[in-house]
Design a protein around this motif. Structure first.
Motif, PDB file in Angstrom:
ATOM      1  N   GLY A  17       0.798  -1.222   0.000  1.00  0.00           N
ATOM      2  CA  GLY A  17       0.000   0.000   0.000  1.00  0.00           C
ATOM      3  C   GLY A  17       0.828   1.269   0.000  1.00  0.00           C
ATOM      4  N   GLU A  18       2.073   1.182   0.416  1.00  0.00           N
ATOM      5  CA  GLU A  18       2.971   2.337   0.364  1.00  0.00           C
ATOM      6  C   GLU A  18       3.451   2.623  -1.057  1.00  0.00           C
ATOM      7  OE1 GLU A  18       6.190   1.847   3.137  1.00  0.00           O
ATOM      8  OE2 GLU A  18       4.828   1.223   4.744  1.00  0.00           O
ATOM      9  N   TYR A  19       3.272   1.659  -1.944  1.00  0.00           N
ATOM     10  CA  TYR A  19       3.770   1.790  -3.310  1.00  0.00           C
ATOM     11  C   TYR A  19       2.664   1.805  -4.361  1.00  0.00           C
ATOM     12  CZ  TYR A  19       8.151   0.616  -1.054  1.00  0.00           C
ATOM     13  OH  TYR A  19       9.248   0.621  -0.217  1.00  0.00           O
ATOM     14  N   GLY A  20       1.456   1.447  -3.969  1.00  0.00           N
ATOM     15  CA  GLY A  20       0.376   1.379  -4.934  1.00  0.00           C
ATOM     16  C   GLY A  20      -0.970   1.393  -4.247  1.00  0.00           C
ATOM     17  N   TYR A  21      -1.982   0.940  -4.946  1.00  0.00           N
ATOM     18  CA  TYR A  21      -3.332   0.945  -4.401  1.00  0.00           C
ATOM     19  C   TYR A  21      -4.004  -0.396  -4.674  1.00  0.00           C
ATOM     20  CZ  TYR A  21      -4.344   2.194  -9.227  1.00  0.00           C
ATOM     21  OH  TYR A  21      -4.401   2.204 -10.584  1.00  0.00           O
ATOM     22  N   ARG A  22      -4.858  -0.767  -3.745  1.00  0.00           N
ATOM     23  CA  ARG A  22      -5.531  -2.063  -3.787  1.00  0.00           C
ATOM     24  C   ARG A  22      -6.691  -2.015  -4.774  1.00  0.00           C
ATOM     25  NH1 ARG A  22      -6.801  -4.849   1.948  1.00  0.00           N
ATOM     26  NH2 ARG A  22      -6.100  -6.916   1.335  1.00  0.00           N
ATOM     27  N   GLN A  29      -8.168  -5.333  -5.629  1.00  0.00           N
ATOM     28  CA  GLN A  29      -8.889  -6.503  -5.145  1.00  0.00           C
ATOM     29  C   GLN A  29      -8.239  -6.922  -3.836  1.00  0.00           C
ATOM     30  OE1 GLN A  29      -8.893  -9.518  -8.198  1.00  0.00           O
ATOM     31  NE2 GLN A  29     -10.366  -8.410  -9.455  1.00  0.00           N
ATOM     32  N   LYS A  30      -8.821  -7.882  -3.140  1.00  0.00           N
ATOM     33  CA  LYS A  30      -8.294  -8.256  -1.828  1.00  0.00           C
ATOM     34  C   LYS A  30      -6.808  -8.594  -1.843  1.00  0.00           C
ATOM     35  CE  LYS A  30     -12.450  -9.662   0.535  1.00  0.00           C
ATOM     36  NZ  LYS A  30     -12.469  -8.748   1.640  1.00  0.00           N
ATOM     37  N   SER A  31      -6.345  -9.287  -2.857  1.00  0.00           N
ATOM     38  CA  SER A  31      -4.936  -9.671  -2.900  1.00  0.00           C
ATOM     39  C   SER A  31      -4.226  -9.168  -4.155  1.00  0.00           C
ATOM     40  CB  SER A  31      -4.805 -11.193  -2.800  1.00  0.00           C
ATOM     41  OG  SER A  31      -5.444 -11.812  -3.893  1.00  0.00           O
ATOM     42  N   VAL A  32      -4.729  -8.069  -4.707  1.00  0.00           N
ATOM     43  CA  VAL A  32      -4.149  -7.509  -5.928  1.00  0.00           C
ATOM     44  C   VAL A  32      -3.977  -6.000  -5.773  1.00  0.00           C
ATOM     45  CG1 VAL A  32      -4.413  -7.222  -8.422  1.00  0.00           C
ATOM     46  CG2 VAL A  32      -5.285  -9.292  -7.314  1.00  0.00           C
ATOM     47  N   PHE A  33      -2.771  -5.535  -6.075  1.00  0.00           N
ATOM     48  CA  PHE A  33      -2.463  -4.111  -6.036  1.00  0.00           C
ATOM     49  C   PHE A  33      -1.913  -3.666  -7.380  1.00  0.00           C
ATOM     50  CE2 PHE A  33      -2.683  -4.942  -1.610  1.00  0.00           C
ATOM     51  CZ  PHE A  33      -2.810  -3.735  -0.942  1.00  0.00           C
ATOM     52  N   GLU A  34      -2.219  -2.431  -7.751  1.00  0.00           N
ATOM     53  CA  GLU A  34      -1.600  -1.799  -8.912  1.00  0.00           C
ATOM     54  C   GLU A  34      -0.619  -0.763  -8.390  1.00  0.00           C
ATOM     55  OE1 GLU A  34      -5.310  -2.363 -12.007  1.00  0.00           O
ATOM     56  OE2 GLU A  34      -4.915  -0.357 -11.219  1.00  0.00           O
ATOM     57  N   CYS A  35       0.592  -0.829  -8.904  1.00  0.00           N
ATOM     58  CA  CYS A  35       1.667   0.064  -8.448  1.00  0.00           C
ATOM     59  C   CYS A  35       2.246   0.803  -9.647  1.00  0.00           C
ATOM     60  CB  CYS A  35       2.757  -0.731  -7.733  1.00  0.00           C
ATOM     61  SG  CYS A  35       2.186  -1.672  -6.314  1.00  0.00           S
ATOM     62  N   PRO A  36       1.692   1.959  -9.963  1.00  0.00           N
ATOM     63  CA  PRO A  36       2.186   2.722 -11.111  1.00  0.00           C
ATOM     64  C   PRO A  36       3.399   3.568 -10.743  1.00  0.00           C
ATOM     65  CG  PRO A  36       0.296   3.820 -10.167  1.00  0.00           C
ATOM     66  CD  PRO A  36       0.490   2.544  -9.384  1.00  0.00           C
ATOM     67  N   GLY A  37       4.198   3.872 -11.728  1.00  0.00           N
ATOM     68  CA  GLY A  37       5.283   4.834 -11.554  1.00  0.00           C
ATOM     69  C   GLY A  37       6.433   4.374 -10.682  1.00  0.00           C
ATOM     70  N   LEU A  38       6.652   3.072 -10.553  1.00  0.00           N
ATOM     71  CA  LEU A  38       7.771   2.607  -9.740  1.00  0.00           C
ATOM     72  C   LEU A  38       9.044   2.549 -10.567  1.00  0.00           C
ATOM     73  CD1 LEU A  38       6.479  -0.428  -7.618  1.00  0.00           C
ATOM     74  CD2 LEU A  38       6.781   1.933  -6.925  1.00  0.00           C
ATOM     75  N   ASN A  39      10.091   3.164 -10.053  1.00  0.00           N
ATOM     76  CA  ASN A  39      11.384   2.971 -10.698  1.00  0.00           C
ATOM     77  C   ASN A  39      12.007   1.693 -10.137  1.00  0.00           C
ATOM     78  OD1 ASN A  39      12.600   3.617  -8.200  1.00  0.00           O
ATOM     79  ND2 ASN A  39      12.813   5.765  -8.762  1.00  0.00           N
ATOM     80  N   GLU A  40      13.120   1.277 -10.694  1.00  0.00           N
ATOM     81  CA  GLU A  40      13.746   0.010 -10.296  1.00  0.00           C
ATOM     82  C   GLU A  40      14.130   0.002  -8.813  1.00  0.00           C
ATOM     83  OE1 GLU A  40      14.957  -3.914 -11.295  1.00  0.00           O
ATOM     84  OE2 GLU A  40      13.767  -2.448 -12.383  1.00  0.00           O
ATOM     85  N   LYS A  41      14.632   1.113  -8.328  1.00  0.00           N
ATOM     86  CA  LYS A  41      15.061   1.197  -6.929  1.00  0.00           C
ATOM     87  C   LYS A  41      13.884   0.998  -5.975  1.00  0.00           C
ATOM     88  CE  LYS A  41      17.411   4.276  -3.686  1.00  0.00           C
ATOM     89  NZ  LYS A  41      18.056   5.576  -3.514  1.00  0.00           N
ATOM     90  N   ARG A  42      12.761   1.676  -6.237  1.00  0.00           N
ATOM     91  CA  ARG A  42      11.579   1.541  -5.368  1.00  0.00           C
ATOM     92  C   ARG A  42      10.974   0.145  -5.465  1.00  0.00           C
ATOM     93  NH1 ARG A  42       7.262   5.730  -4.805  1.00  0.00           N
ATOM     94  NH2 ARG A  42       7.107   4.480  -2.946  1.00  0.00           N
ATOM     95  N   PHE A  43      10.962  -0.407  -6.690  1.00  0.00           N
ATOM     96  CA  PHE A  43      10.446  -1.762  -6.851  1.00  0.00           C
ATOM     97  C   PHE A  43      11.271  -2.754  -6.037  1.00  0.00           C
ATOM     98  CE2 PHE A  43      11.066  -5.840  -9.005  1.00  0.00           C
ATOM     99  CZ  PHE A  43       9.824  -6.400  -8.756  1.00  0.00           C
ATOM    100  N   LEU A  44      12.594  -2.667  -6.132  1.00  0.00           N
ATOM    101  CA  LEU A  44      13.458  -3.596  -5.398  1.00  0.00           C
ATOM    102  C   LEU A  44      13.309  -3.432  -3.887  1.00  0.00           C
ATOM    103  CD1 LEU A  44      16.658  -3.502  -7.614  1.00  0.00           C
ATOM    104  CD2 LEU A  44      14.956  -5.349  -7.435  1.00  0.00           C
TER     105      LEU A  44
END
Length: 92
Positions: free
Chosen positions: A23-28, A30-45
């Motif tokens: 939730g700090e990186y995207g938005y929910r 569905q119950k177990s599915v999040f969409e995380c837009p705009g992540l660079n490689e560093k934030r994703f890792l």
């Protein structure tokens, strides 16, 4: 980059922790599915590493699907919800 993050976590406590982290990186969406837009490689890792430390790798799974801009624009759904956002509304 846009990531779709899905999980199946057995323990309630670990699941709550994972939801908080993702939730700090995207938005929910569905119950177990999040969409995380705009992540660079560093934030994703960073997100991935935090999740790896949280889950039980013998029982749990977290999947990360990297989607290009064209793929996100072609996303289809039925029922309630909104199309994927290409950027987070809140600032970190």
């Amino acid at each position: 980059m846009f990531y779709l993050v899905c999980f199946d976590i057995v323990d309630d406590r670990d699941r709550r922790r994972a939801v908080k982290i993702i939730g700090e990186y995207g938005y929910r969406v569905q119950k177990s599915v999040f969409e995380c837009p705009g992540l660079n490689e560093k934030r994703f890792l960073k997100m991935r590493n935090r999740l790896e430390e949280t889950i039980d790798s013998l029982w749990d799974t977290v999947r990360f699907y990297r989607l290009c801009k064209g793929c996100v624009q072609e996303t289809e759904f039925v029922g309630v919800g909104e199309p994927p956002k290409t950027a987070l509304a809140r600032i970190f």
